[in-house]
Design a protein around this motif. Structure first.
Motif, PDB file in Angstrom:
ATOM      1  N   ALA A  28       0.833  -1.203   0.000  1.00  0.00           N
ATOM      2  CA  ALA A  28       0.000   0.000   0.000  1.00  0.00           C
ATOM      3  C   ALA A  28       0.867   1.251   0.000  1.00  0.00           C
ATOM      4  N   ALA A  29       1.927   1.246   0.809  1.00  0.00           N
ATOM      5  CA  ALA A  29       2.826   2.392   0.871  1.00  0.00           C
ATOM      6  C   ALA A  29       3.532   2.607  -0.460  1.00  0.00           C
ATOM      7  N   VAL A  38       7.001  10.367  -1.889  1.00  0.00           N
ATOM      8  CA  VAL A  38       7.255  10.016  -0.491  1.00  0.00           C
ATOM      9  C   VAL A  38       6.796  11.145   0.429  1.00  0.00           C
ATOM     10  N   ALA A  39       7.185  12.370   0.089  1.00  0.00           N
ATOM     11  CA  ALA A  39       6.828  13.515   0.930  1.00  0.00           C
ATOM     12  C   ALA A  39       5.317  13.703   1.003  1.00  0.00           C
ATOM     13  N   GLY A  40       4.635  13.348  -0.077  1.00  0.00           N
ATOM     14  CA  GLY A  40       3.190  13.542  -0.121  1.00  0.00           C
ATOM     15  C   GLY A  40       2.386  12.408   0.480  1.00  0.00           C
ATOM     16  N   THR A  42       1.602  10.243   3.890  1.00  0.00           N
ATOM     17  CA  THR A  42       1.732  10.176   5.345  1.00  0.00           C
ATOM     18  C   THR A  42       1.506   8.746   5.826  1.00  0.00           C
ATOM     19  N   THR A  43       1.939   8.475   7.043  1.00  0.00           N
ATOM     20  CA  THR A  43       1.683   7.154   7.608  1.00  0.00           C
ATOM     21  C   THR A  43       0.183   6.920   7.786  1.00  0.00           C
ATOM     22  N   GLU A  44      -0.567   7.995   7.997  1.00  0.00           N
ATOM     23  CA  GLU A  44      -2.018   7.854   8.092  1.00  0.00           C
ATOM     24  C   GLU A  44      -2.608   7.428   6.747  1.00  0.00           C
ATOM     25  N   ASP A  45      -2.068   7.975   5.657  1.00  0.00           N
ATOM     26  CA  ASP A  45      -2.494   7.547   4.317  1.00  0.00           C
ATOM     27  C   ASP A  45      -2.257   6.047   4.149  1.00  0.00           C
ATOM     28  N   VAL A  46      -1.091   5.608   4.564  1.00  0.00           N
ATOM     29  CA  VAL A  46      -0.729   4.198   4.420  1.00  0.00           C
ATOM     30  C   VAL A  46      -1.624   3.328   5.292  1.00  0.00           C
ATOM     31  N   ARG A  47      -1.830   3.755   6.530  1.00  0.00           N
ATOM     32  CA  ARG A  47      -2.677   2.999   7.446  1.00  0.00           C
ATOM     33  C   ARG A  47      -4.061   2.783   6.853  1.00  0.00           C
ATOM     34  N   ALA A  48      -4.646   3.859   6.317  1.00  0.00           N
ATOM     35  CA  ALA A  48      -5.988   3.764   5.748  1.00  0.00           C
ATOM     36  C   ALA A  48      -5.999   2.871   4.507  1.00  0.00           C
ATOM     37  N   GLU A 124      13.784  11.681  -5.434  1.00  0.00           N
ATOM     38  CA  GLU A 124      13.251  12.334  -4.238  1.00  0.00           C
ATOM     39  C   GLU A 124      14.127  12.116  -3.003  1.00  0.00           C
ATOM     40  N   LEU A 125      14.844  10.996  -2.946  1.00  0.00           N
ATOM     41  CA  LEU A 125      15.491  10.609  -1.695  1.00  0.00           C
ATOM     42  C   LEU A 125      17.016  10.611  -1.724  1.00  0.00           C
TER      43      LEU A 125
END
Length: 209
Positions: A28-29, A38-40, A42-48, A124-125
């Motif tokens: 999902a991530a 990556v910057a755009g 969030t861990t909340e995005d991934v969790r959902a 990006e990284l």
């Protein structure tokens, strides 16, 4: 040891169910980071997106950096796997041309969007995070090694002239591929990718006996 419903340990001591949960989070991530950076993401995005709780996510990943490094590994495997079995058999001009056709077709299927997933992460990284840069460099090295293996086989078999440097040609091939993918992404057209790969394969053909 971590325990779970199926009671069977897997990689890193997780159960099969636990490993499946971790894999779902990483997949999902990876999808989100490919689509929105990556910057755009969030861990909340991934969790959902993964359908897990915050406690589950942080059970497997201490922080976002740990998750991103897992995404780099996942993405590398996905990119290389998508080119198999052709990528593992680049030991003739016909094989190289078939691989070229596959790479171009993959971009057509994606509407020329996104470019190279490894390259997108690198852009990006790579500059500000040494550990991520090393992970990405390892991914590119694995890709180059597959190309190099095939060209070395051609050289060892006598299909390429003795003065040919298969390692140099492998590096040039991957560099041409990455440049072609970037321009294809920008122009939404496979023509730059086709031109870059065709010119490189013509160059390799010039070393044949």
């Amino acid at each position: 040891m971590v325990t779970g419903d199926d009671g069977a340990p897997g990689a890193a001591g997780w159960t099969r169910k636990g490993q499946a949960t971790r894999d779902r989070i990483v997949a999902a991530a990876a999808k989100l980071m490919f689509e929105q950076g990556v910057a755009g993401t969030t861990t909340e995005d991934v969790r959902a997106a993964a359908g897990v709780s915050s406690s589950q996510l942080y059970h497997y990943f201490a922080d976002k950096k740990a998750l991103v490094r897992a995404v780099i590994g996942f993405t590398t495997e996905a990119v290389l796997d998508a080119q198999q079995p052709l990528l593992g058999r680049l030991d003739s001009l016909d094989a190289l041309r078939a691989w070229r056709d596959l790479v171009v077709e993959l971009q057509r299927q994606r509407g020329c969007q996104g470019g190279c997933p490894i390259g997108s992460l690198a852009s990006e990284l790579a500059d500000g995070w040494p550990e991520a840069r090393a992970d990405l460099a390892d991914g590119f090295e694995r890709w180059e090694a597959e190309i190099r293996r095939g060209l070395r086989a051609m050289h060892d078999r006598g299909d390429l002239r003795p003065d040919t440097d298969p390692d140099h040609l492998a590096m040039a091939t991957l560099a041409a591929l990455q440049g072609g993918l970037l321009l294809t992404r920008t122009h939404r057209d496979t023509a730059p990718l086709e031109a870059a790969l065709d010119a490189t394969l013509d160059h390799i053909a010039s070393f044949t006996n």
